[in-house]
Design a protein around this motif. Sequence first.
Motif, PDB file in Angstrom:
ATOM      1  N   SER A 103      62.867 -27.524 109.093  1.00 47.06           N
ATOM      2  CA  SER A 103      62.331 -27.180 110.411  1.00 47.06           C
ATOM      3  C   SER A 103      62.272 -28.345 111.384  1.00 47.06           C
ATOM      4  O   SER A 103      62.284 -28.140 112.596  1.00 47.06           O
ATOM      5  CB  SER A 103      60.920 -26.590 110.271  1.00 47.06           C
ATOM      6  OG  SER A 103      60.023 -27.584 109.790  1.00 47.06           O
ATOM      7  N   LEU A 104      62.180 -29.578 110.882  1.00 46.02           N
ATOM      8  CA  LEU A 104      62.060 -30.722 111.773  1.00 46.02           C
ATOM      9  C   LEU A 104      62.645 -31.954 111.095  1.00 46.02           C
ATOM     10  O   LEU A 104      62.194 -32.367 110.034  1.00 46.02           O
ATOM     11  CB  LEU A 104      60.589 -30.986 112.131  1.00 46.02           C
ATOM     12  CG  LEU A 104      60.332 -32.086 113.168  1.00 46.02           C
ATOM     13  CD1 LEU A 104      60.936 -31.718 114.512  1.00 46.02           C
ATOM     14  CD2 LEU A 104      58.832 -32.349 113.317  1.00 46.02           C
ATOM     15  N   ASN A 105      63.666 -32.527 111.722  1.00 47.81           N
ATOM     16  CA  ASN A 105      64.328 -33.714 111.178  1.00 47.81           C
ATOM     17  C   ASN A 105      63.565 -34.960 111.647  1.00 47.81           C
ATOM     18  O   ASN A 105      64.017 -35.711 112.505  1.00 47.81           O
ATOM     19  CB  ASN A 105      65.782 -33.757 111.642  1.00 47.81           C
ATOM     20  CG  ASN A 105      66.579 -34.847 110.947  1.00 47.81           C
ATOM     21  OD1 ASN A 105      66.076 -35.526 110.060  1.00 47.81           O
ATOM     22  ND2 ASN A 105      67.823 -35.014 111.352  1.00 47.81           N
ATOM     23  N   GLU A 106      62.392 -35.150 111.060  1.00 48.96           N
ATOM     24  CA  GLU A 106      61.513 -36.244 111.415  1.00 48.96           C
ATOM     25  C   GLU A 106      61.036 -36.891 110.115  1.00 48.96           C
ATOM     26  O   GLU A 106      60.779 -36.196 109.137  1.00 48.96           O
ATOM     27  CB  GLU A 106      60.329 -35.704 112.223  1.00 48.96           C
ATOM     28  CG  GLU A 106      59.348 -36.759 112.657  1.00 48.96           C
ATOM     29  CD  GLU A 106      57.919 -36.431 112.256  1.00 48.96           C
ATOM     30  OE1 GLU A 106      57.009 -37.132 112.713  1.00 48.96           O
ATOM     31  OE2 GLU A 106      57.730 -35.497 111.454  1.00 48.96           O
ATOM     32  N   SER A 107      60.954 -38.215 110.087  1.00 50.33           N
ATOM     33  CA  SER A 107      60.767 -38.908 108.820  1.00 50.33           C
ATOM     34  C   SER A 107      59.445 -38.570 108.123  1.00 50.33           C
ATOM     35  O   SER A 107      59.420 -38.419 106.903  1.00 50.33           O
ATOM     36  CB  SER A 107      60.903 -40.424 108.998  1.00 50.33           C
ATOM     37  OG  SER A 107      59.983 -40.910 109.941  1.00 50.33           O
ATOM     38  N   LEU A 108      58.336 -38.452 108.860  1.00 48.82           N
ATOM     39  CA  LEU A 108      57.079 -38.076 108.204  1.00 48.82           C
ATOM     40  C   LEU A 108      57.206 -36.695 107.579  1.00 48.82           C
ATOM     41  O   LEU A 108      56.784 -36.467 106.436  1.00 48.82           O
ATOM     42  CB  LEU A 108      55.918 -38.098 109.197  1.00 48.82           C
ATOM     43  CG  LEU A 108      54.581 -37.581 108.645  1.00 48.82           C
ATOM     44  CD1 LEU A 108      54.111 -38.429 107.470  1.00 48.82           C
ATOM     45  CD2 LEU A 108      53.515 -37.541 109.733  1.00 48.82           C
ATOM     46  N   GLN A 109      57.801 -35.787 108.308  1.00 49.18           N
ATOM     47  CA  GLN A 109      58.019 -34.428 107.813  1.00 49.18           C
ATOM     48  C   GLN A 109      58.863 -34.440 106.537  1.00 49.18           C
ATOM     49  O   GLN A 109      58.499 -33.853 105.512  1.00 49.18           O
ATOM     50  CB  GLN A 109      58.729 -33.615 108.906  1.00 49.18           C
ATOM     51  CG  GLN A 109      59.165 -32.228 108.495  1.00 49.18           C
ATOM     52  CD  GLN A 109      58.052 -31.214 108.598  1.00 49.18           C
ATOM     53  OE1 GLN A 109      57.066 -31.453 109.263  1.00 49.18           O
ATOM     54  NE2 GLN A 109      58.236 -30.084 107.957  1.00 49.18           N
ATOM     55  N   LEU A 110      60.009 -35.116 106.602  1.00 52.39           N
ATOM     56  CA  LEU A 110      60.936 -35.119 105.463  1.00 52.39           C
ATOM     57  C   LEU A 110      60.383 -35.933 104.299  1.00 52.39           C
ATOM     58  O   LEU A 110      60.640 -35.611 103.135  1.00 52.39           O
ATOM     59  CB  LEU A 110      62.295 -35.666 105.907  1.00 52.39           C
ATOM     60  CG  LEU A 110      63.013 -34.831 106.973  1.00 52.39           C
ATOM     61  CD1 LEU A 110      64.306 -35.513 107.392  1.00 52.39           C
ATOM     62  CD2 LEU A 110      63.299 -33.421 106.464  1.00 52.39           C
ATOM     63  N   SER A 111      59.631 -36.988 104.616  1.00 49.14           N
ATOM     64  CA  SER A 111      59.006 -37.778 103.565  1.00 49.14           C
ATOM     65  C   SER A 111      58.005 -36.932 102.775  1.00 49.14           C
ATOM     66  O   SER A 111      58.022 -36.914 101.540  1.00 49.14           O
ATOM     67  CB  SER A 111      58.298 -38.988 104.188  1.00 49.14           C
ATOM     68  OG  SER A 111      57.464 -39.630 103.255  1.00 49.14           O
ATOM     69  N   PHE A 112      57.160 -36.201 103.485  1.00 48.52           N
ATOM     70  CA  PHE A 112      56.134 -35.404 102.808  1.00 48.52           C
ATOM     71  C   PHE A 112      56.751 -34.247 102.035  1.00 48.52           C
ATOM     72  O   PHE A 112      56.461 -34.055 100.854  1.00 48.52           O
ATOM     73  CB  PHE A 112      55.118 -34.881 103.826  1.00 48.52           C
ATOM     74  CG  PHE A 112      53.913 -34.263 103.181  1.00 48.52           C
ATOM     75  CD1 PHE A 112      52.833 -35.043 102.813  1.00 48.52           C
ATOM     76  CD2 PHE A 112      53.862 -32.897 102.924  1.00 48.52           C
ATOM     77  CE1 PHE A 112      51.711 -34.472 102.205  1.00 48.52           C
ATOM     78  CE2 PHE A 112      52.763 -32.320 102.304  1.00 48.52           C
ATOM     79  CZ  PHE A 112      51.677 -33.115 101.951  1.00 48.52           C
ATOM     80  N   THR A 113      57.603 -33.456 102.700  1.00 45.41           N
ATOM     81  CA  THR A 113      58.204 -32.317 102.004  1.00 45.41           C
ATOM     82  C   THR A 113      59.155 -32.775 100.899  1.00 45.41           C
ATOM     83  O   THR A 113      59.437 -32.010  99.965  1.00 45.41           O
ATOM     84  CB  THR A 113      58.954 -31.391 102.981  1.00 45.41           C
ATOM     85  OG1 THR A 113      59.973 -32.126 103.662  1.00 45.41           O
ATOM     86  CG2 THR A 113      58.002 -30.787 104.000  1.00 45.41           C
ATOM     87  N   GLY A 114      59.607 -34.045 100.973  1.00 41.83           N
ATOM     88  CA  GLY A 114      60.456 -34.590  99.918  1.00 41.83           C
ATOM     89  C   GLY A 114      59.733 -34.775  98.601  1.00 41.83           C
ATOM     90  O   GLY A 114      60.365 -35.027  97.575  1.00 41.83           O
ATOM     91  N   ASN A 115      58.412 -34.653  98.609  1.00 36.24           N
ATOM     92  CA  ASN A 115      57.652 -34.661  97.359  1.00 36.24           C
ATOM     93  C   ASN A 115      57.591 -33.279  96.726  1.00 36.24           C
ATOM     94  O   ASN A 115      57.244 -33.142  95.553  1.00 36.24           O
ATOM     95  CB  ASN A 115      56.228 -35.150  97.626  1.00 36.24           C
ATOM     96  CG  ASN A 115      56.172 -36.614  98.012  1.00 36.24           C
ATOM     97  OD1 ASN A 115      56.352 -37.485  97.171  1.00 36.24           O
ATOM     98  ND2 ASN A 115      55.925 -36.890  99.286  1.00 36.24           N
ATOM     99  N   VAL A 116      57.926 -32.262  97.515  1.00 33.95           N
ATOM    100  CA  VAL A 116      57.857 -30.872  97.068  1.00 33.95           C
ATOM    101  C   VAL A 116      59.263 -30.304  96.845  1.00 33.95           C
ATOM    102  O   VAL A 116      59.528 -29.631  95.848  1.00 33.95           O
ATOM    103  CB  VAL A 116      57.103 -30.014  98.107  1.00 33.95           C
ATOM    104  CG1 VAL A 116      57.084 -28.546  97.699  1.00 33.95           C
ATOM    105  CG2 VAL A 116      55.692 -30.541  98.307  1.00 33.95           C
TER     106      VAL A 116
END
Length: 524
Positions: free
Chosen positions: A39-52
């Motif tokens: 939904s959003l190509n933003e590092s905080l977003q991808l960093s967090f969802t990258g744990n899931v």
Amino acid sequence: MQLKRTLLAAALMTACGLCAAVTLRVSNQGDVQSMDPHSLNESLQLSFTGNVYESLIERDKNMGLAPALATKWTQTSPTVWRFDLRQGVKFHDGTPFTADDVVFTFKRASGEGSDMKGYTNPIKEVRKAGEFAVDIETSAPYPILPDTLTTLGMMSRKWCEENKAERPVDRRKGIENTASFKANGTGPYRLKERQPSARTVLVRNFNHWAKPESNIDEVIFTPIGNDATRVAALLSGETDVMEPVPLQDVDRIKASGNITVLQGPELRTIFLGMDQRRDELQFSNVKGKNPFKDVRVRRAFYQAIDIETIKTRVMRGAATPTALMVGAAVRGFQPDMNKRLPYDPDAAKKLLTEAGYPNGFEVGMNCPNDRYVNDSAICQAVAANLARIGVKVNLQAETKVSYFPKILRRDTSFYLLGWTPSTVDSHDTLSSIMATPNDAGRGQFNLGWYSNPKFDDLVTRIQSETDQKRRNEYIREAFKIHQDDVGHIPLHQQALAWAHSNRVSLVQLPNNYMYFKWMTLKAR
């Protein structure tokens, strides 16, 4: 009697397990916008969802490529790559991970509403080549394809279809679906609780395929927008890990004795963009034309900005001024081209006069106040600089919750943005930020619509060129065109600043991704 003893023992073991659960508390200045990994190509977003959610390939602790949901990848022809998938992996709901999920994920990520089209743009087709194998065919040779797949989270086809989440959450239109607040990945942590703008809780996935390197059983992520409150939470022990550290508090936090401050160079470049497409500039007192279409105006803005004062006063030295849209650690960086236009208000005024704006003009500026290090303060400094040449900036600094949907719709005239090339390659920035936008995903974050056909042709060549010397020459030529056009105004690469309790061990990556699987927390 024996059954009662067995049940009692099991209950005691469960209770002890709960008592011994290790909880990590993390705070950030802003919140994750959605649980949808596309939904959003933003590092905080991808960093967090990258744990899931997990990708086919991931970055290791040294930023190299490492197997994730793909165990092996080979190039079978100039335009086809074979990916062998990891077997025995299950999504958090117990559904097996197969090639069908990979094919579905790529279709979803390239479709309507996706913010990840820049990574799927070069791909012609993704085909199932067996239950645990896929072939990815690109439209032309694409040697850095593996680098582009490190942030594309794989989703369950079955779960998305059952939850009517076949399409990504569209941040531009404010459209939500189940994937906004629920999640079903394969990663080392699964979503337990989601309270937007309040807290998000992850718990360990005990069925994860990899050997655990962390003792963290639960992660409580809390957005704390106020710097003083966030620092107080860290110093009092209410927070174990905090990012970013307010620059004015670095020395005080270090002096506390029980907190470690991690600082280092980040791959992100902070820059300014300008609407160069509309015939009449929005949010301006100029009627009937668009000043930003004139390179003299763009150059005037550039030369009016006192980057050294921003570095020393606003960023307290924690920034590296740049003339390029990528940092020194990014492949294709051209060190001898990294020379900014000189700060010269008089020259800037002259340029504005030559362009027909001797008294300057008014323009609206969009800026986040909870995304980058001192973002709103940077914008305030830029506005003050431009005032000296007669440009009145009407600054709108706001939370990224409203900021990102607005600028991603290109409903902006002048804006501040940051970009980290996840591929650690210049092509990512050239294609996503600087190339002319198209429906397939190229130029998806070129929000001011800078456009130069010769530049676009070079980006296409860079994408498929396998000769590294020739590829670097193309990159160099593209940067030169963009600099001459003043397509954007690069400002600086900000420095990373994390702080954590001395009880915490973690890995800090230069892309600012925070992976809980590499963290441990010692008992008090």
